[in-house]
Design an enzyme around this catalytic site. Structure first.
Site, PDB file in Angstrom:
ATOM      1  N   ASP A   1       4.938   9.451  -7.937  1.00  0.00           N
ATOM      2  CA  ASP A   1       4.302   8.418  -8.755  1.00  0.00           C
ATOM      3  C   ASP A   1       3.325   9.099  -9.713  1.00  0.00           C
ATOM      4  OD1 ASP A   1       3.347   5.011  -7.849  1.00  0.00           O
ATOM      5  OD2 ASP A   1       3.407   6.017  -9.789  1.00  0.00           O
TER       6      ASP A   1
ATOM      7  N   GLU B   1      -1.254  -3.711 -10.534  1.00  0.00           N
ATOM      8  CA  GLU B   1      -1.750  -2.689  -9.612  1.00  0.00           C
ATOM      9  C   GLU B   1      -3.177  -2.961  -9.148  1.00  0.00           C
ATOM     10  OE1 GLU B   1       0.622   0.793 -12.032  1.00  0.00           O
ATOM     11  OE2 GLU B   1      -0.379   1.359 -10.185  1.00  0.00           O
TER      12      GLU B   1
HETATM   13  C1  GLC Z   1       2.472   3.399 -11.706  1.00  0.00           C
HETATM   14  C2  GLC Z   1       3.097   2.663 -10.542  1.00  0.00           C
HETATM   15  C3  GLC Z   1       4.593   2.864 -10.447  1.00  0.00           C
HETATM   16  C4  GLC Z   1       5.183   3.061 -11.831  1.00  0.00           C
HETATM   17  C5  GLC Z   1       4.630   4.348 -12.401  1.00  0.00           C
HETATM   18  C6  GLC Z   1       5.113   4.588 -13.832  1.00  0.00           C
HETATM   19  O1  GLC Z   1       1.239   3.946 -11.310  1.00  0.00           O
HETATM   20  O2  GLC Z   1       2.545   2.913  -9.258  1.00  0.00           O
HETATM   21  O3  GLC Z   1       5.127   1.699  -9.798  1.00  0.00           O
HETATM   22  O4  GLC Z   1       6.600   3.132 -11.749  1.00  0.00           O
HETATM   23  O5  GLC Z   1       3.218   4.401 -12.366  1.00  0.00           O
HETATM   24  O6  GLC Z   1       4.609   3.604 -14.682  1.00  0.00           O
END
Ligand code: GLC
Length: 661
Positions: free
Chosen positions: A342, A538
């Site tokens: 991530d 988030e």
């Molecule tokens: C974010 C999220 C993830 C996402 C990634 C790219 O922090 O946790 O779900 O796919 O970054 O945007």
């Protein structure tokens, strides 16, 4: 485009089965069963084996791997964000990147299908300048349609799709999402989230199909919609899917000290569960995702797990959990796709950056999402650190070769070596009437009717309709986060219909709209008050904003203005229907609920608010069921089906039905 239905795994290897199914589709079954002995014969026509599309993918991987330098291999394991390379795409070749992504809201200046496809192809042209001409993967969060792109069809977020209990609908939704994503360039989506949301105060609750892992597993037809049947990844209507966030992203415990300290009280926290509960709630959904749906990428979670029954009391970050990533996922479950970290997730690991890199790579992560994003560290730093790790033996070459092989295999399956540039043949379908009709149906199927005194709904007749509330005429609120911007925006405008537009279409009586209910309310009016949340994504979603909760906690309560609109309309109109547009249940005090004749949870319906109105006026029946438990008070959180003491306002699976008028 029809799919070959997924079959359960037979004794054939996953590769063999995929080839078999693909050949069955192509009507060349006999050939698929017999190794293509003539593969070598084709070599002279295509030069190196890896450039021979008729050669078995395993041979292409081996051949290319054998031609790669350490710089090629480490570069392939590196993913930068578009803002790192947009000003100078030649950096893609300099760094020999394996992938580029768009973070939430990171869009080309021309935020259109053409603008996206031109951007991705510009980066691809740079990637093909490398000595071995290895194409990049471009990844994006198409989590409810290609939400970053203006003009895309925006679908309900997963919590609404979970309420539909319709796996075929979910497959169709994600197939359209795949079409609109791939037609604009990206070949990889960071979706679906297989999160099992257990505490609704979590800012990512709406990204979950629900609190029951069996419901999440039911909706993994999403992967089929994205990827198609095995062997179809190279088609213009399919993309690489990502099962995320492995594992237990939705099981984290609420940490009040974080709320007061400015951190996220839930998101990216610690799962304090038994190993049995972790297996049941966190790992279980990944088994069908791999075995039945053949998902080809997995993203570890920011969160940690601290098994309460191992007596060790040490939380382990998923990004460093070799037992789970390599041991359970790759070795036990035979996951043969690739693992992508991530966003800067390895930087949450203990130690120096070099130690963080080594920990992530040795745990089993294959591709590293390492954007600068305003930090001092980015792709070149990752490359330097990993290169040094290999040279000093901290990371074995066998791990590098495993990671690169997985990345290359996916790229071959996507057909990127034969067709590196965007296939724009389906670009004309982006946002078309058929796609929006599906979005409207998805919104209608996701509605949950929670109260309906005196059969107030469906509304009929020619009585006047009075509409109020802050979410009645707001694309931004009905689409929610991951729409144009990472956090979404209440003022976003996207193609489609608001809920008010839908009410005006469906009502046979005159419609008055007054957001704050300040306009006169006719005594014979059917009142509809549309309330709910402002967009978030988030960790920020762990709070409901300083204006509502100065100490930064999540109250799941209506805003004062929404509550006032409900009170006004329910006191004056002939009937009073409250529609809640939110990514999670909201707390409704008993005295307020008693004033409502009917109550609907609309979730985050996306671009077609008309689907919400279709149920209100009986063009579509209410069929949705709660995918999460609806608490009486915030103090009941977390509250989930199966809890020993369980006394919610509305239980998991609850939903009243109506008939089509
Ligand atoms: C974010 C999220 C993830 C996402 C990634 C790219 O922090 O946790 O779900 O796919 O970054 O945007």
């Amino acid at each position: 485009m029809p799919y070959v239905p997924r079959t359960t795994r037979t004794t054939l290897s996953q590769r063999g089965l995929r080839a078999l199914l693909a050949a069955a589709c192509a009507g060349t079954l006999a050939v698929a069963l017999v190794p293509d002995a003539s593969a070598q014969a084709h070599q002279p026509q295509h030069g190196p084996t890896y450039l021979n599309p008729k050669a078995p993918i395993g041979q292409r991987v081996t051949d290319l791997l054998g031609r790669m330098t350490l710089a090629d291999k480490v570069g392939q394991m590196t993913q930068a964000e578009r803002s790192d390379v947009d000003a100078d795409p030649s950096l893609i070749a300099t760094w020999r990147l394996g992938s580029v992504l768009s973070g939430g809201g990171s869009v080309p200046t021309d935020n259109s299908v053409t603008g996206w496809a031109d951007m991705v192809d510009r980066y691809q042209a740079a990637a093909l300048q490398t000595p071995l001409h290895i194409p990049i993967l471009y990844g994006v969060d198409s989590v409810h349609g290609h939400g970053n792109m203006l003009g895309a069809t925006v679908f309900p977020h997963n919590i609404g799709l979970g309420a539909s209990r319709d796996p075929q609908l979910v497959e169709q939704v994600e197939h359209v999402t795949a079409i609109e994503t791939r037609a604009s360039g990206p070949q990889w989506v960071f979706a679906p989230c297989l999160c099992v949301a257990r505490d609704d105060r979590w800012g990512r609750t709406y990204e979950s199909f629900g609190e029951d892992p069996s419901l999440v597993a039911m909706m993994e037809t999403a992967i089929d919609g994205f990827q198609g049947a095995p062997g179809q990844l190279d088609r213009p209507d399919h993309v690489l899917a990502t099962a995320k966030h492995f594992a237990g992203d939705g099981l984290t415990s609420y940490d009040a000290t974080k709320a007061l300290g400015g951190g996220y009280p839930i998101d990216q926290g610690i799962d304090q569960v038994s190993q049995a509960d972790f297996a049941r709630l966190a790992l279980a959904p990944y088994i069908p995702a791999i075995k039945r749906h053949d998902v080809q990428s997995v993203m570890p979670s920011f969160s940690s797990v601290d098994f309460t029954n191992d007596g060790l009391g040490n939380p382990v970050k998923m990004s460093a959990d070799k037992d789970l990533i390599t041991g359970w996922l790759k070795q036990q479950q035979h996951f043969d796709g690739m693992v992508v970290s991530d966003w800067q997730a390895i930087r949450q690991l203990p130690g120096t950056y070099s130690e963080q890199v080594a920990a992530g790579v040795n745990a089993g992560i294959d591709m590293f999402m390492e954007p600068y994003s305003g930090s001092a560290v980015g792709a070149p730093d990752f490359i330097a650190a990993l290169t040094q790790n290999v040279k000093d033996g901290t990371v074995p070459m066998s791990r590098i070769n495993d990671a690169v092989s997985r990345i290359l295999r996916v790229k071959f399956e996507l057909g990127l070596f034969e067709h590196p540039y965007t296939n724009r043949s389906l670009a004309g379908t982006v946002g078309d009437a058929q796609h929006h009709a599906l979005a409207r149906r998805a919104a209608a199927e996701s509605q949950v009717l929670l109260k309906n005194s005196g059969s107030t709904l469906p509304l009929s007749g020619r009585q006047p309709v009075y509409v109020a509330g802050g979410s009645a005429d707001s694309f931004g609120k009905q689409a929610g986060g991951w729409t144009l911007q990472w956090q979404g925006d209440p003022n976003n405008v996207i193609p489609g219909t608001t809920i008010l537009d839908g009410i005006k279409q469906d009502s046979r009586g005159p419609v008055t709209y007054s957001e704050d209910a300040s306009a006169t309310i006719p005594s014979n009016a059917r009142g509809i008050v549309v309330v709910g949340e402002t967009p978030y994504a988030e960790g920020p979603g762990d709070y409901n904003g300083p204006t509502w909760a100065p100490n930064g906690v999540q109250t799941m309560a209506f805003s004062a203005s929404d509550q006032a609109a409900i009170e006004k309309v329910c006191a004056a109109a002939a009937s009073c229907t409250v529609v809640v547009v939110s990514g999670r249940p909201m707390i409704i005090p008993a005295d307020l609920l008693s004033k409502m004749d009917s109550l609907v949870e609309a979730w985050l319906p996306g671009s077609e608010g008309a689907g919400v109105a279709d149920d209100l006026f009986g063009r579509h029946a209410y069929t949705g069921k709660l995918p999460v438990t609806w608490p009486r008070t915030i103090d009941q959180e977390p509250i989930n089906v199966g809890d020993a003491s369980y006394d919610p306002l509305f239980p998991y699976g609850f939903g009243l039905t109506t008939r089509v008028r």
